[in-house]
Design an enzyme around this catalytic site. Structure first.
Site, PDB file in Angstrom:
ATOM      1  CB  VAL A  98       4.034  -6.012   7.454  1.00  0.00           C
ATOM      2  CG1 VAL A  98       4.943  -6.600   8.507  1.00  0.00           C
ATOM      3  CG2 VAL A  98       3.474  -7.113   6.579  1.00  0.00           C
ATOM      4  CB  VAL A 124       3.376  -3.741  -2.020  1.00  0.00           C
ATOM      5  CG1 VAL A 124       4.364  -2.899  -1.255  1.00  0.00           C
ATOM      6  CG2 VAL A 124       3.198  -3.233  -3.429  1.00  0.00           C
ATOM      7  CG  ASP A 125       9.761  -5.986  -0.613  1.00  0.00           C
ATOM      8  OD1 ASP A 125      10.255  -5.882  -1.749  1.00  0.00           O
ATOM      9  OD2 ASP A 125      10.440  -6.111   0.423  1.00  0.00           O
TER      10      ASP A 125
HETATM   11  N1  AR6 Z   1      -0.483  -3.485  -4.779  1.00  0.00           N
HETATM   12  C1  AR6 Z   1      -0.842  -2.401  -4.044  1.00  0.00           C
HETATM   13  N2  AR6 Z   1      -0.863  -2.399  -2.694  1.00  0.00           N
HETATM   14  C2  AR6 Z   1      -0.511  -3.541  -2.076  1.00  0.00           C
HETATM   15  C3  AR6 Z   1      -0.110  -4.717  -2.756  1.00  0.00           C
HETATM   16  C4  AR6 Z   1      -0.104  -4.648  -4.179  1.00  0.00           C
HETATM   17  N3  AR6 Z   1       0.257  -5.700  -4.946  1.00  0.00           N
HETATM   18  N4  AR6 Z   1       0.183  -5.684  -1.845  1.00  0.00           N
HETATM   19  C5  AR6 Z   1      -0.028  -5.134  -0.620  1.00  0.00           C
HETATM   20  N5  AR6 Z   1      -0.459  -3.856  -0.757  1.00  0.00           N
HETATM   21  P1  AR6 Z   1       3.007  -3.850   3.136  1.00  0.00           P
HETATM   22  P2  AR6 Z   1       4.606  -2.078   4.871  1.00  0.00           P
HETATM   23  C6  AR6 Z   1      -0.784  -2.850   0.265  1.00  0.00           C
HETATM   24  O1  AR6 Z   1       2.813  -4.804   4.254  1.00  0.00           O
HETATM   25  O2  AR6 Z   1       3.491  -1.935   5.810  1.00  0.00           O
HETATM   26  C7  AR6 Z   1       7.206  -6.381   3.524  1.00  0.00           C
HETATM   27  O3  AR6 Z   1       7.410  -7.679   3.995  1.00  0.00           O
HETATM   28  C8  AR6 Z   1      -1.178  -3.342   1.649  1.00  0.00           C
HETATM   29  O4  AR6 Z   1      -2.561  -3.674   1.687  1.00  0.00           O
HETATM   30  O5  AR6 Z   1       3.309  -4.357   1.782  1.00  0.00           O
HETATM   31  O6  AR6 Z   1       5.388  -0.849   4.452  1.00  0.00           O
HETATM   32  C9  AR6 Z   1       8.508  -5.605   3.393  1.00  0.00           C
HETATM   33  O7  AR6 Z   1       9.568  -6.443   2.995  1.00  0.00           O
HETATM   34  C10 AR6 Z   1      -0.886  -2.104   2.481  1.00  0.00           C
HETATM   35  O8  AR6 Z   1      -1.971  -1.178   2.407  1.00  0.00           O
HETATM   36  O9  AR6 Z   1       4.205  -2.775   3.477  1.00  0.00           O
HETATM   37  C11 AR6 Z   1       8.698  -5.057   4.761  1.00  0.00           C
HETATM   38  O10 AR6 Z   1       9.307  -6.003   5.607  1.00  0.00           O
HETATM   39  C12 AR6 Z   1       0.319  -1.465   1.776  1.00  0.00           C
HETATM   40  O11 AR6 Z   1       0.405  -2.103   0.500  1.00  0.00           O
HETATM   41  C13 AR6 Z   1       7.296  -4.781   5.237  1.00  0.00           C
HETATM   42  O12 AR6 Z   1       6.457  -5.656   4.499  1.00  0.00           O
HETATM   43  C14 AR6 Z   1       1.644  -1.659   2.489  1.00  0.00           C
HETATM   44  O13 AR6 Z   1       1.692  -2.950   3.077  1.00  0.00           O
HETATM   45  C15 AR6 Z   1       6.866  -3.364   4.917  1.00  0.00           C
HETATM   46  O14 AR6 Z   1       5.606  -3.125   5.497  1.00  0.00           O
END
Ligand code: AR6
Length: 185
Positions: free
Chosen positions: A135, A42-43
């Site tokens: 992640v 999402v970042d």
């Molecule tokens: N909209 C809504 N949810 C989303 C989207 C989106 N566009 N994209 C992903 N998700 P993650 P974390 C969901 O990995 O676990 C990054 O590299 C995804 O399916 O984004 O907190 C950062 O820079 C999951 O359920 O975040 C950090 O290094 C949720 O968002 C690391 O990842 C969170 O997944 C943070 O990891």
């Protein structure tokens, strides 16, 4: 596109499935890492769609407030750039298994601190992704318990937040949350 699938807490909390970056709210919350320089998940989506103004603002935060990076559970706010949301509240979720049992407290801190910051700035609507459940490996069923219990408490303390959205990327994540949430316990 923006149809809430379920509501809790007198309709102040709404659940959605879809892309967080579509949401036109006062602030969306970014599941960032402590560098604040972007990443995947999402970042990555927020920085891609919001454009360079967000990264510029993150760099300014690193050089002023948080030179060693944003600690886990803390929050920092930037512009929304080209996003439909006005602001982005960046937070750093816990990495599952890396905090000696403090993961739940740190995940709760992310949600509480983001809401309290939004409220202190007079913002009324805020949308969250499922912090740490990608992640960072936090089991989504366990996150659902922590997040729902935290929101039930914090939203009572913050009547100025009239609309809080939880945005799940897919239907499976949504289903797990609904099955395990404890909003009313
Ligand atoms: N909209 C809504 N949810 C989303 C989207 C989106 N566009 N994209 C992903 N998700 P993650 P974390 C969901 O990995 O676990 C990054 O590299 C995804 O399916 O984004 O907190 C950062 O820079 C999951 O359920 O975040 C950090 O290094 C949720 O968002 C690391 O990842 C969170 O997944 C943070 O990891």
């Amino acid at each position: 596109m923006h149809t809430p699938l379920l509501h809790y807490l007198d309709h102040r909390i709404a659940l959605y499935v879809g892309d967080l970056t579509d949401h036109a709210v006062d602030a969306i919350v970014n599941a960032a890492n402590s560098s604040l320089y972007g990443g995947g998940g999402v970042d990555g989506a927020i920085h891609r769609r919001g454009g360079p103004a967000i990264l510029d603002a993150c760099r300014a935060i690193r050089s002023s407030l948080w030179p060693d990076g944003l600690p886990v559970g803390q929050v920092a706010i930037t512009v929304g750039g080209e996003l439909p949301a006005r602001h982005v509240i960046h937070t750093v979720g816990p990495i599952w298994g890396r905090h000696g049992g403090a993961e739940a407290r740190l995940l709760a801190d992310c949600y509480r601190n983001a809401i309290e910051l939004a409220a202190s700035l007079g913002l009324k609507s805020i949308a969250f992704p499922a912090i740490s459940t990608g992640v960072y490996g936090y089991p989504p069923a366990e996150a659902a318990v922590v997040v729902s219990r935290t929101l039930a408490a914090v939203m009572r303390e913050q009547p100025g937040i009239t609309q809080l959205r939880l945005v799940f990327f897919d239907a499976r994540q949504f289903d797990i949350f609904v099955a395990h949430q404890q909003f009313s316990d």
